[in-house]
Design a protein around this motif. Structure first.
Motif, PDB file in Angstrom:
ATOM      1  N   ASN A   6      10.534 -13.391  21.876  1.00 27.15           N
ATOM      2  CA  ASN A   6      11.463 -12.871  20.868  1.00 27.15           C
ATOM      3  C   ASN A   6      11.141 -11.394  20.651  1.00 27.15           C
ATOM      4  OD1 ASN A   6      12.718 -11.952  18.601  1.00 27.15           O
ATOM      5  ND2 ASN A   6      12.382 -13.820  17.393  1.00 27.15           N
ATOM      6  N   LEU A   8      12.067  -9.327  18.543  1.00 30.17           N
ATOM      7  CA  LEU A   8      11.868  -8.868  17.163  1.00 30.17           C
ATOM      8  C   LEU A   8      10.463  -9.193  16.689  1.00 30.17           C
ATOM      9  CD1 LEU A   8      15.336  -9.926  15.744  1.00 30.17           C
ATOM     10  CD2 LEU A   8      14.645  -7.759  16.787  1.00 30.17           C
ATOM     11  N   GLU A   9       9.846 -10.209  17.323  1.00 31.20           N
ATOM     12  CA  GLU A   9       8.470 -10.564  16.917  1.00 31.20           C
ATOM     13  C   GLU A   9       7.433  -9.881  17.811  1.00 31.20           C
ATOM     14  OE1 GLU A   9       9.899 -14.977  15.416  1.00 31.20           O
ATOM     15  OE2 GLU A   9       8.419 -14.820  17.028  1.00 31.20           O
ATOM     16  N   PHE A 182      13.285  -8.528   9.044  1.00 32.23           N
ATOM     17  CA  PHE A 182      13.900  -9.802   9.438  1.00 32.23           C
ATOM     18  C   PHE A 182      13.237 -10.968   8.722  1.00 32.23           C
ATOM     19  CE2 PHE A 182      17.157  -8.669  12.283  1.00 32.23           C
ATOM     20  CZ  PHE A 182      16.784  -7.466  12.866  1.00 32.23           C
ATOM     21  N   GLU A 183      11.936 -10.873   8.505  1.00 32.39           N
ATOM     22  CA  GLU A 183      11.190 -11.919   7.786  1.00 32.39           C
ATOM     23  C   GLU A 183      11.681 -11.978   6.333  1.00 32.39           C
ATOM     24  OE1 GLU A 183       9.317 -13.922   9.259  1.00 32.39           O
ATOM     25  OE2 GLU A 183       8.302 -14.967   7.611  1.00 32.39           O
ATOM     26  N   LYS A 186      15.064 -13.540   6.145  1.00 39.73           N
ATOM     27  CA  LYS A 186      14.941 -14.979   6.424  1.00 39.73           C
ATOM     28  C   LYS A 186      14.419 -15.715   5.168  1.00 39.73           C
ATOM     29  CE  LYS A 186      12.224 -17.597   9.758  1.00 39.73           C
ATOM     30  NZ  LYS A 186      11.335 -17.384  10.933  1.00 39.73           N
ATOM     31  N   ALA A 305      19.081  -7.567  20.392  1.00 43.57           N
ATOM     32  CA  ALA A 305      18.496  -8.593  19.519  1.00 43.57           C
ATOM     33  C   ALA A 305      18.611  -8.149  18.057  1.00 43.57           C
ATOM     34  CB  ALA A 305      17.030  -8.817  19.886  1.00 43.57           C
ATOM     35  N   VAL A 306      18.361  -6.858  17.809  1.00 39.54           N
ATOM     36  CA  VAL A 306      18.489  -6.355  16.425  1.00 39.54           C
ATOM     37  C   VAL A 306      19.941  -6.484  15.970  1.00 39.54           C
ATOM     38  CG1 VAL A 306      18.343  -4.291  14.969  1.00 39.54           C
ATOM     39  CG2 VAL A 306      16.513  -4.775  16.621  1.00 39.54           C
ATOM     40  N   SER A 308      22.305  -8.469  17.036  1.00 36.26           N
ATOM     41  CA  SER A 308      22.837  -9.837  16.899  1.00 36.26           C
ATOM     42  C   SER A 308      22.139 -10.601  15.773  1.00 36.26           C
ATOM     43  CB  SER A 308      22.683 -10.591  18.220  1.00 36.26           C
ATOM     44  OG  SER A 308      21.326 -10.577  18.619  1.00 36.26           O
ATOM     45  N   HIS A 309      20.930 -10.172  15.377  1.00 36.36           N
ATOM     46  CA  HIS A 309      20.223 -10.924  14.319  1.00 36.36           C
ATOM     47  C   HIS A 309      20.302 -10.241  12.976  1.00 36.36           C
ATOM     48  CE1 HIS A 309      18.489 -12.792  17.847  1.00 36.36           C
ATOM     49  NE2 HIS A 309      18.138 -13.795  17.080  1.00 36.36           N
ATOM     50  N   SER A 310      20.851  -8.983  12.968  1.00 33.97           N
ATOM     51  CA  SER A 310      20.693  -8.261  11.711  1.00 33.97           C
ATOM     52  C   SER A 310      21.724  -8.711  10.684  1.00 33.97           C
ATOM     53  CB  SER A 310      20.829  -6.748  11.933  1.00 33.97           C
ATOM     54  OG  SER A 310      20.644  -6.125  10.684  1.00 33.97           O
ATOM     55  N   SER A 311      21.263  -9.439   9.660  1.00 34.17           N
ATOM     56  CA  SER A 311      22.180  -9.786   8.566  1.00 34.17           C
ATOM     57  C   SER A 311      21.723  -9.063   7.302  1.00 34.17           C
ATOM     58  CB  SER A 311      22.149 -11.296   8.374  1.00 34.17           C
ATOM     59  OG  SER A 311      20.786 -11.695   8.323  1.00 34.17           O
TER      60      SER A 311
END
Ligand code: HEM
Ligand SMILES: Nc1ccc(Cl)cc1-c1cn[nH]n1
Length: 397
Positions: A6, A8-9, A182-183, A186, A305-306, A308-311
Motif C-alpha cells: 500500500n 500510502l503506508e 489518511f489514518e 479513517k 493512490a492518494v 483514489s483514497h483521499s476523502s
C-alpha cells in the motif's frame, strides 16, 4: 520495489523519501565505465554546443545495451544523461533534427520503458535526479549545491533546476504527514487531521518562500531565449510537427511533451490530497493527467493512490468543526498563493521577454512562443488552475 504494497503506508517502497519526498536521494554522479561515455558527453554539452560540435560527438557514441545498468539509481542517472544528450541533439541550433540516431534512441527508449518514463527529458530527470552537494557533509542549500548537468545559458539552468529542487524539498516536509492524514480520516479523528493539515499548509508556504529564490538565480532573458528552447518537447510543436523519429525503434515519428513542473508529483499530490479536481472543460485535467505519465511509475502509482483514497475534502465538508474547515482552507489558500506568485513569475520570465522580442522583431511571436514548455497556452491554463484551486475553499460557517 514491491508494487503490491500500500503506497500510502509504505511510500519508501515507491522511491519516496520521508525527508525529500519525490527527490532522488543522493543521486549517483557516475556510471560504470562502459556507460561513462554518456555522462561525459552530457557534461560537456554547453561547451560542445558553443563549438557547434555536440551533434557530431553524439553521433560517435557506441550503441550500448542497458542490461548492464545495475539498480534504480544507475538507471535514473542513465536516463538523465541520455535525456540531456537527446535535448541537446534535437535543439542544438534552430535547424532542428527530426531523427534521433539509433545509438541514442534505442538505449533511451528501452531504459524509458523500464522506468515508466517517456524518452524525453522530464522534470524527474533535470530537477529530481540532477543535483549534488559540494560538501557532502553540508546541508542542501543553494550555495552548497550544483547540478550534475547543465544547458547553454551560463548559470541559468543551474538556477532554474536547483530552485525547483529546493521548492520540492520545502514542500516535501508535507509528505511525512500523508499517512497520518489518511489514518485520521479513517478514525474520524478531527484533532489529528487538523494538526496534519496545518503542517501541510506550512509546507506549502515554505515552498512559496523558497520559490522567491528564482529572482536571484535565474535571468529572464537567458531563460526565455536560451534555456526554454532546450526544455521544449515535440508534441504540438511547429518545428517538429509530426514529432521525432527514434531511429532503430520506429520509422513513425513519436510526439512527447516538453519538460514541465506539471510533472512535479508533489504539486499534483497536494491537489489530490485536498480533492481539488481541475476542470475537464478546457483540457486542464487532461493535460495534468497526461503529465502523470511523465513521472517515474512508482510516483504515478503513489499519486493515483492518494487521488483514489483521499476523502479528506468530504470528511471536512461534512464536519461541523469550524477549526477543521479553517485548517483545510489554509492549505487551499497556500496553494492559491503559490499559484498566484507563479503567474507573476511567468509574466516576468516569459510574457515580458516575449513581447520585448516581438517589438524588437516588429512582429508577433508564433503561437509556440507564448506556449509553456509543456506546449500549453500558458496563461489561460495557469489562471484556470489557480481559479479552480480558489473554488475549492469551503464555507467556514
Ligand atoms: C522561471 C520560472 C518559471 C517559469 C517561467 C514557469 C512557467 C510555467 C509555465 C509556462 C507553465 C504552464 C504549463 C506548462 O507549460 O507545462 C507552468 C506550469 C507549472 N509550473 Fe512553472 N514556471 C517556473 C517555475 C516554476 C517552479 C520553480 C515551480 C515549482 C517547483 C513551478 C511549478 C509549476 C507547476 C506545478 C505547473 C503546473 C500548473 C500548476 O499546477 O499550477 N514553476 N510553469
Ligand atoms: N521548474 C521546472 C524545472 C524543470 C523543468 Cl523541465 C520545468 C520546470 C517548470 C516550471 N514550471 N513549468 N515547468
Amino acid at each position: 520495489m514491491a508494487l503490491l504494497e500500500n503506497p500510502l503506508e509504505h511510500p519508501e517502497k515507491f522511491h519516496i523519501s520521508k525527508d525529500l519526498g519525490f527527490i532522488l536521494e543522493d543521486p549517483l554522479e557516475e556510471l560504470p565505465d562502459r556507460y561513462q561515455v554518456w555522462v561525459k558527453l552530457a557534461k560537456n554539452l554547453p561547451t560542445l554546443v558553443e563549438e557547434g560540435q555536440f551533434r557530431e560527438e553524439a553521433e560517435q557514441l557506441p550503441e550500448l545495451s542497458i542490461d548492464e545498468l545495475q539498480g534504480y539509481k544507475e538507471q535514473r542517472l542513465a536516463h538523465l544523461a541520455l535525456s540531456v544528450i537527446t535535448m541537446g541533439y534535437v535543439w542544438q541550433d534552430r535547424n532542428v533534427k527530426e531523427v534521433l540516431p539509433r545509438n541514442i534512441a534505442v538505449p533511451f527508449w528501452n531504459l524509458s520503458e523500464k522506468l515508466g518514463l517517456p524518452p524525453i527529458m522530464v522534470y524527474a530527470d533535470c530537477v529530481l535526479a540532477n543535483w549534488k552537494k559540494k560538501d557532502p557533509l553540508g546541508s542542501m542549500t543553494y550555495d552548497n549545491m550544483d547540478t550534475l548537468f547543465a544547458f547553454p545559458g551560463g548559470d541559468c539552468s543551474k538556477g532554474f533546476f536547483l530552485v525547483s529542487l529546493l521548492v520540492e524539498k520545502a514542500a516535501a516536509s508535507a509528505m511525512k504527514v500523508i499517512p497520518d492524514i489518511f489514518e485520521a480520516v479513517k478514525k474520524k479523528n478531527s484533532e489529528s487531521l487538523k494538526e496534519s493539515l496545518q503542517s501541510v499548509a506550512s509546507s506549502v508556504y515554505e515552498a512559496y518562500k523558497t520559490f522567491q529564490l528564482v529572482h536571484e538565480h535565474v535571468n529572464p532573458n537567458d531563460f526565455f531565449n536560451i534555456l526554454r528552447v532546450y526544455l521544449a518537447g515535440w508534441k504540438n510543436c511547429s518545428l517538429l510537427p509530426k514529432g521525432l523519429i527514434y531511429e532503430g525503434v520506429s520509422e513513425i515519428p513519436k510526439e512527447f511533451a516538453g519538460g514541465s513542473a506539471a510533472q512535479s508529483s508533489i504539486m499534483q499530490c497536494f491537489d489530490a490530497l485536498l480533492g481539488i479536481q481541475h476542470t475537464t472543460e478546457n483540457g486542464n485535467a487532461k493535460y495534468l493527467e497526461e503529465m502523470r505519465n511523465y513521472m517515474p511509475s512508482p510516483h504515478k502509482i503513489f499519486l493515483e493512490a492518494v487521488a483514489s483514497h483521499s476523502s479528506v475534502r468530504d470528511f471536512v465538508s461534512s464536519s461541523d468543526d469550524i477549526q477543521l474547515k479553517k485548517a483545510y482552507n489554509e492549505c487551499v489558500k497556500a496553494l492559491v498563493h503559490i499559484r498566484n506568485y507563479h503567474l507573476q513569475v511567468v509574466n516576468k520570465y516569459i510574457i515580458s521577454p516575449s513581447s520585448k522580442q516581438d517589438s524588437e522583431k516588429g512582429q508577433k511571436s508564433s503561437d509556440d512562443e507564448v506556449k509553456g514548455t509543456g506546449g500549453t497556452n500558458l496563461l489561460i491554463f495557469l489562471r484556470s488552475v489557480r481559479d479552480t484551486t480558489k473554488r475549492a475553499l469551503l464555507e467556514e460557517s
